[in-house]
Design a protein around this motif. Structure first.
Motif, PDB file in Angstrom:
ATOM      1  N   HIS A  40      22.572 -32.209  -8.392  1.00  0.00           N
ATOM      2  CA  HIS A  40      21.456 -31.954  -7.909  1.00  0.00           C
ATOM      3  C   HIS A  40      21.390 -31.458  -6.515  1.00  0.00           C
ATOM      4  O   HIS A  40      22.333 -31.352  -5.990  1.00  0.00           O
ATOM      5  CB  HIS A  40      20.790 -33.566  -8.016  1.00  0.00           C
ATOM      6  N   HIS A  42      18.314 -31.330  -3.028  1.00  0.00           N
ATOM      7  CA  HIS A  42      17.572 -32.389  -2.201  1.00  0.00           C
ATOM      8  C   HIS A  42      16.297 -31.766  -1.987  1.00  0.00           C
ATOM      9  O   HIS A  42      15.614 -32.170  -0.879  1.00  0.00           O
ATOM     10  CB  HIS A  42      18.251 -32.874  -1.160  1.00  0.00           C
ATOM     11  N   HIS A  99      25.237 -30.747  -5.217  1.00  0.00           N
ATOM     12  CA  HIS A  99      26.406 -31.695  -5.134  1.00  0.00           C
ATOM     13  C   HIS A  99      26.208 -32.667  -6.563  1.00  0.00           C
ATOM     14  O   HIS A  99      25.169 -32.995  -6.879  1.00  0.00           O
ATOM     15  CB  HIS A  99      26.826 -32.474  -3.944  1.00  0.00           C
ATOM     16  N   TYR A 116      17.756 -38.736   4.467  1.00  0.00           N
ATOM     17  CA  TYR A 116      17.357 -37.493   4.270  1.00  0.00           C
ATOM     18  C   TYR A 116      16.108 -37.344   5.139  1.00  0.00           C
ATOM     19  O   TYR A 116      15.149 -37.940   5.597  1.00  0.00           O
ATOM     20  CB  TYR A 116      16.595 -37.247   3.088  1.00  0.00           C
TER      21      TYR A 116
END
Ligand code: FE2
Length: 145
Positions: A40, A42, A99, A116
């Motif tokens: 995936h 982000h 990753h 995040y």
């Protein structure tokens, strides 16, 4: 919430969202033995994560992928990276990071802490067959809160 108070489920991941400093968001994620969450990105956020308990393996790509405008991508050879993260070890990453994080233990739960910034606008999920990366799904925050 303290790391030790995160509920753990042998059947699947568990998670808790916290407000992080300076407008960031923080997640605690419990990862049962022998599981991985798949490839995936982000959604353009910067991030960092660390192992809080157990041990994790991060597999990542040392390549900058275009974030939009493709459905499948053939990775060039030599872009795969792997690192083991024991408790207290972590890494940070930039806005294009792709990753997957695995708990390869057969017996021990792992817990990771993620931050995040800005808070995740979305996550893109990929499948991978050999060197072919394929966009499978775009998840929005309302799906994981
Ligand atoms: Fe991630």
């Amino acid at each position: 919430m303290l790391v030790g108070s995160l509920p753990l489920d042998p059947q699947g991941r568990t998670w808790a969202r916290l407000d992080g400093p300076a407008g960031s968001e923080v997640w605690l994620i419990g990862r049962p033995p022998g599981t991985g969450a798949g490839w995936h990105d982000h959604g353009g956020s910067h991030g960092a994560f660390a192992t809080a308990a157990g041990a994790l393996t991060e597999q990542s790509l040392a390549a900058r992928l275009p974030t939009q405008g493709w459905k499948t991508l053939e990775l060039t050879e030599g872009v795969d990276r792997e690192r083991k993260l024991t408790p207290g070890q972590g890494r940070c990453f930039g806005e294009h990071h792709v990753h997957q994080v695995l708990n390869e233990s057969q017996s021990t739960h792992a817990i990771s802490v993620h931050a995040y910034y800005p808070p995740l606008p979305l996550m893109r999920r990929y499948s991978r067959t050999g060197g072919a990366l394929r966009l499978e799904q775009v998840e929005r925050p309302e799906e994981w809160q």
